[in-house]
Design an enzyme around this catalytic site. Structure first.
Site, PDB file in Angstrom:
ATOM      1  CE1 TYR B  15      11.735  29.651  51.567  1.00  0.00           C
ATOM      2  CE2 TYR B  15      10.120  28.067  51.771  1.00  0.00           C
ATOM      3  CZ  TYR B  15      10.668  29.405  51.974  1.00  0.00           C
ATOM      4  OH  TYR B  15       9.756  30.179  52.533  1.00  0.00           O
ATOM      5  CG  ASP B  39       5.050  34.788  54.276  1.00  0.00           C
ATOM      6  OD1 ASP B  39       3.981  34.881  54.769  1.00  0.00           O
ATOM      7  OD2 ASP B  39       5.959  34.039  54.546  1.00  0.00           O
TER       8      ASP B  39
END
Lengths: 124, 124
Positions: B15, B39
């Site tokens: 990732y 986020d």
């Protein structure tokens, strides 16, 4: 439900101070009645409710060793917080988990998840 | 559903490498179709589904700056992981979030939550 970063950090510091200096009942009192605790995450065991949570912290303190705690990294998030800390068990062992907590409007802990593995335990 | 620590760490590193070097579509491809992304946590906005997630990463990359990432602390937990990392935006800015991810049996990301605040952003 949202808290500012300073308030969230104060909740986390109170928790770490109580883990180090308080009884299992005192730590459990920081949780809501119906809080959940998973430590370590992935164990498949979730402790539900303040009584079960007190039992968990009693086992932690069971060794009778002095516990000290240090907050290493803190990140706020609305009514949640994530943090890296160290817990020293006497002079024998140091564990550095990442924990994630959620809080209610009064700053009581509604859930706690602790991420760590045997690789994060150091024999001193 | 559970993965060992090495597998979880490899998912997280893939990732971070993809965030640094890949397109928004490549990052989104690491997520499941119905994954969720928050986020920062506490923003009140949860991106749901791979298309929304690709849009989120497109905005991130929008500045056109070089991104580099470093894994600083990693903690496994069954089919989850928590980690502290740094993301450097060119030579201008460095952010150090704690993220929590959950993974499916194939190692695709089913949810991501990023904990950070303006205090965790350093102008370089």
């Amino acid at each position: 439900m949202s808290h500012d970063a300073a308030a969230l950090e104060s909740f986390v510091k109170r928790y770490l101070d109580t883990v180090a200096g308080g009884s299992a009942a005192a730590v459990a009192a920081l949780y809501t009645d119906d809080a959940t605790l998973e430590d370590p995450v992935g164990s498949g065991e979730v402790h539900i409710g303040r009584q079960a949570i007190e039992g968990f912290y009693k086992n932690l303190a069971g060794a009778g060793a002095d516990l000290t705690t240090e907050l290493l990294q803190f990140r706020p998030g609305g009514h949640e917080a994530a943090f890296l800390f160290a817990i020293n068990v006497g002079s024998a062992m140091r564990i550095e988990p990442i924990e994630v907590m959620t809080f209610d409007a009064d700053g009581q802990i509604t859930s706690m998840k602790a991420y760590w593995s045997p690789a994060d335990v150091k024999q001193l």
